[in-house]
Motif scaffolding. Structure first.
Motif, mmCIF file in Angstrom:
data_model
loop_
_atom_site.group_PDB
_atom_site.id
_atom_site.type_symbol
_atom_site.label_atom_id
_atom_site.label_comp_id
_atom_site.label_asym_id
_atom_site.label_seq_id
_atom_site.Cartn_x
_atom_site.Cartn_y
_atom_site.Cartn_z
ATOM 1 N N LEU A 96 54.155 18.524 44.260
ATOM 2 C CA LEU A 96 53.678 19.269 43.073
ATOM 3 C C LEU A 96 54.794 20.431 42.843
ATOM 4 O O LEU A 96 54.927 20.851 41.662
ATOM 5 C CB LEU A 96 52.337 19.713 43.066
ATOM 6 C CG LEU A 96 51.851 20.635 41.634
ATOM 7 C CD1 LEU A 96 52.144 19.714 40.478
ATOM 8 C CD2 LEU A 96 50.366 21.099 41.954
ATOM 9 N N ALA A 97 55.147 20.976 43.912
ATOM 10 C CA ALA A 97 56.023 22.294 43.865
ATOM 11 C C ALA A 97 57.656 21.853 44.060
ATOM 12 O O ALA A 97 58.370 22.804 44.163
ATOM 13 C CB ALA A 97 55.645 23.119 45.031
ATOM 14 N N THR A 153 42.404 19.069 40.983
ATOM 15 C CA THR A 153 41.301 18.151 41.212
ATOM 16 C C THR A 153 41.607 17.213 42.148
ATOM 17 O O THR A 153 42.653 16.974 42.489
ATOM 18 C CB THR A 153 40.969 17.742 39.933
ATOM 19 O OG1 THR A 153 41.761 16.750 39.516
ATOM 20 C CG2 THR A 153 40.509 18.646 38.726
ATOM 21 N N PRO A 154 40.573 16.504 42.948
ATOM 22 C CA PRO A 154 40.546 15.497 43.814
ATOM 23 C C PRO A 154 41.501 14.362 43.023
ATOM 24 O O PRO A 154 42.336 13.760 43.765
ATOM 25 C CB PRO A 154 39.101 14.863 44.019
ATOM 26 C CG PRO A 154 38.271 16.198 44.206
ATOM 27 C CD PRO A 154 38.931 17.180 42.774
ATOM 28 N N ASP A 155 41.136 14.042 41.984
ATOM 29 C CA ASP A 155 42.099 13.010 41.211
ATOM 30 C C ASP A 155 43.566 13.228 41.183
ATOM 31 O O ASP A 155 44.411 12.697 41.386
ATOM 32 C CB ASP A 155 41.711 12.599 39.745
ATOM 33 C CG ASP A 155 40.126 11.897 39.847
ATOM 34 O OD1 ASP A 155 40.022 11.120 41.004
ATOM 35 O OD2 ASP A 155 39.544 11.675 38.895
ATOM 36 N N GLU A 156 43.912 14.631 40.995
ATOM 37 C CA GLU A 156 45.147 15.225 40.887
ATOM 38 C C GLU A 156 45.877 15.181 42.046
ATOM 39 O O GLU A 156 47.143 14.799 42.349
ATOM 40 C CB GLU A 156 45.208 16.563 40.146
ATOM 41 C CG GLU A 156 44.739 16.530 38.718
ATOM 42 C CD GLU A 156 44.673 17.927 38.167
ATOM 43 O OE1 GLU A 156 44.933 17.945 36.968
ATOM 44 O OE2 GLU A 156 44.302 18.971 38.900
ATOM 45 N N ASP A 183 52.102 9.548 36.006
ATOM 46 C CA ASP A 183 50.757 10.395 36.467
ATOM 47 C C ASP A 183 51.193 11.935 36.852
ATOM 48 O O ASP A 183 50.738 13.082 36.522
ATOM 49 C CB ASP A 183 49.949 9.778 37.203
ATOM 50 C CG ASP A 183 48.981 8.565 36.569
ATOM 51 O OD1 ASP A 183 49.118 8.459 35.244
ATOM 52 O OD2 ASP A 183 48.405 7.738 37.236
ATOM 53 N N ALA A 184 51.979 11.554 37.842
ATOM 54 C CA ALA A 184 52.666 12.965 38.414
ATOM 55 C C ALA A 184 53.304 13.714 37.571
ATOM 56 O O ALA A 184 53.211 14.990 37.657
ATOM 57 C CB ALA A 184 53.489 12.347 39.600
ATOM 58 N N GLN A 185 54.020 13.423 36.445
ATOM 59 C CA GLN A 185 54.714 14.211 35.748
ATOM 60 C C GLN A 185 53.861 14.796 34.688
ATOM 61 O O GLN A 185 53.828 16.198 34.504
ATOM 62 C CB GLN A 185 55.846 13.641 34.814
ATOM 63 C CG GLN A 185 56.390 14.437 33.852
ATOM 64 C CD GLN A 185 57.194 15.225 34.554
ATOM 65 O OE1 GLN A 185 58.439 15.115 35.519
ATOM 66 N NE2 GLN A 185 57.129 16.619 34.462
ATOM 67 N N ARG A 186 52.540 14.184 34.151
ATOM 68 C CA ARG A 186 51.716 14.634 33.283
ATOM 69 C C ARG A 186 51.046 15.786 34.024
ATOM 70 O O ARG A 186 50.560 16.697 33.411
ATOM 71 C CB ARG A 186 50.889 13.489 32.832
ATOM 72 C CG ARG A 186 49.794 13.787 31.968
ATOM 73 C CD ARG A 186 48.667 12.703 31.601
ATOM 74 N NE ARG A 186 48.437 11.887 32.658
ATOM 75 C CZ ARG A 186 47.228 12.337 33.580
ATOM 76 N NH1 ARG A 186 46.603 13.385 33.316
ATOM 77 N NH2 ARG A 186 46.852 11.527 34.515
ATOM 78 N N ALA A 229 46.885 11.741 43.017
ATOM 79 C CA ALA A 229 48.149 11.205 42.428
ATOM 80 C C ALA A 229 49.283 11.920 43.154
ATOM 81 O O ALA A 229 50.242 11.141 42.978
ATOM 82 C CB ALA A 229 47.938 11.824 40.849
ATOM 83 N N PHE A 230 49.426 12.916 43.422
ATOM 84 C CA PHE A 230 50.505 13.560 44.150
ATOM 85 C C PHE A 230 50.709 12.977 45.583
ATOM 86 O O PHE A 230 51.800 13.008 46.188
ATOM 87 C CB PHE A 230 50.486 15.052 43.917
ATOM 88 C CG PHE A 230 51.169 15.615 42.784
ATOM 89 C CD1 PHE A 230 52.538 15.624 42.631
ATOM 90 C CD2 PHE A 230 50.543 15.681 41.642
ATOM 91 C CE1 PHE A 230 53.259 15.968 41.449
ATOM 92 C CE2 PHE A 230 51.030 15.974 40.279
ATOM 93 C CZ PHE A 230 52.366 16.185 40.275
#
Length: 461
Positions: free
Chosen positions: A73-74, A102-105, A432-435, A108-109
């Motif tokens: 993410l960074a 969140t756990p879902d986020e 998903d990662a970009q969003r 995704a990463f």
């Protein structure tokens, strides 16, 4: 069905660094059955599925022994925000925190990290984080091999590298221990043994003596690996001196924390006396070369190895490309030693493959030999940056790219074949990662944190 890849260059990373040209490798089930001249191996397995390896390199998959998948993410942010190498030290590896997810986020990463790792030829990963159960199932579905290290610490109010007084929260540390025990119960040995649970002590300046002793006892109880960030930044050294009046490695040695099943990440802000302590304990060291280069720091790998440490390699933060990690490690050590010949490409490849598997507790993986795990990759050598192919190990270590990885196999099963990822929905992961990144960074910048220059407007509030 038996698989035979024939007429390939085969790099074994065995004790003699054997390389076979126009050779074949046979795979039966999850194991390597034979390696030898193509005609002989093909004759021995007439009913096998035959794969033409002409113009290809077959080699062991990479072992990434220190990374944090969710920190993708960074990417493009933290690489340029390193802490100071000189006092005063205030703690933390970046002035901007990683956005809450969140756990879902996080899942995704984690999948984004796994996708990049797979595409660069990585077959085994040590993932160090908290709440690894949020995404353990998704990682298991990738078909890759994982050692998930659930993190523990009991210092609050700051982060790594802060010499301020130690604020102890004993309850926090005990909660982390319960999480490790739960995840070990729920996930260790799952996915046909490809998923294992280890212990992570965050860093010497984030763990009290009592917690480190508890984690050592837990390591013995669970019979697993343990990992720790060690001598990562100079602020950490200053913090341990302030809190314990010892150097970080001395602090661990005093507590009996060091052993041959610990993986110490970084080891770059270190006195020679500490390197000797690590060598005496036969620890495994993760040479995180790419992030070390970005931070302008480098461990003395030759000395660590000379004293008795097993050197593996890790990508650490923001990137999972082990081809880049391997080459950067070779270059950094040559610059540090002022030696244009040492380490050799063969040494760098060994760090990134066989030594890594050994560090992670899989001695029959990370090198190609009959009876070993069938964890391997196929490299397309028919590339402008790789032709002519004369010394194939040197050629790939010096000039290879992640995009040259054509196929990846773990336990005898193809996870990527002819450039197509078979176990993940690549397009969905990227979307998903970009969003999520746009949304997460926008949330963060709505508070007091100012975005760095050049930030995408899609990620601004």
């Amino acid at each position: 069905m038996t698989i035979v890849i024939h007429d390939a260059a085969i790099v074994t990373v065995d004790d003699a660094d054997s390389v076979h040209y126009k050779a074949a490798i046979a795979i039966e089930g999850d194991r390597i059955a034979a390696i030898g001249p193509s005609a002989e191996v093909l004759a021995s397995y007439p009913a096998a599925e035959k794969i033409d390896g002409s113009g290809k390199l077959v080699m062991p998959g990479f072992a990434n022994i220190h990374t944090h998948f969710t920190m993708t993410l960074a990417r493009g942010v933290f690489e340029d925000l390193s802490p100071s190498h000189k006092p005063p030290f205030t703690g933390g590896l970046s002035p901007i925190p990683l956005p809450e997810m969140t756990p879902d986020e996080r899942r995704a990463f984690a999948l984004l990290g796994a996708l990049e790792a797979l595409r660069s030829g990585t077959t085994h990963v040590l993932e160090d984080s908290n709440d690894v159960d949020h995404y353990a199932g998704a990682l298991a579905d990738t078909g890759m091999r994982f050692l998930l290290a659930e993190r523990a610490y009991d210092r609050i109010g700051t982060s790594i590298g802060d010499p301020a007084p130690y604020q102890l929260d004993r309850t926090l540390g005990q909660n982390h221990i319960r999480n490790i025990e739960r995840n070990h119960r729920d996930w260790n040995g799952k996915a046909d043994g490809r998923m294992r649970i280890a212990i992570s002590a965050w860093a010497p300046d984030m763990c009290s003596p009592e917690l480190l002793q508890d984690l050592s006892a837990l390591q013995k109880q669970l019979d697993t690996r343990i990992t720790i960030h060690l001598n990562q930044i100079w602020g950490e050294v200053a913090a341990v001196r302030a809190h314990r009046n010892r150097l970080p490695t001395e602090y661990l040695a005093d507590l009996g924390f060091l052993n041959d099943r610990i993986i110490c990440a970084h080891c770059r802000c270190m006195e020679p006396s500490e390197e000797k302590l690590l060598g005496e304990a036969k620890v495994n060291v993760s040479f995180n070369s790419a992030i070390a280069a970005r931070r302008g720091l480098s461990p003395r790998v030759a000395d660590l190895e000379k004293y008795g440490c097993n050197i593996g390699m890790g990508s650490d933060n923001m990137a999972e490309d082990m081809v880049e990690v391997m080459r950067t490690g070779l270059f950094m050590e040559r610059v540090r030693r002022e030696d244009g010949r040492e380490p050799t490409p063969e040494q760098a490849l060994r760090w990134a493959t066989r030594n890594g598997y050994r560090a992670l507790g899989v001695p029959d993986g990370g090198w190609l030999a009959p009876g070993n795990k069938a964890d391997l990759v196929m490299i397309d050598l028919q590339r402008a940056h790789l032709i002519p192919v004369l010394r194939v190990v040197s050629d790939f270590v010096h000039n290879g790219q992640a995009g040259d990885v054509q196929s990846v196999m773990v336990d005898g099963k193809w996870l990527m074949k002819d450039g197509a990822v078979l176990t993940m929905d690549e397009d969905k992961i990227l979307r998903d990662a970009q969003r999520i990144a746009n949304e997460a960074w926008s949330r963060t910048f709505k508070t007091r944190f100012k975005p760095p220059a050049g930030f995408s407007p899609d990620a601004l509030p």
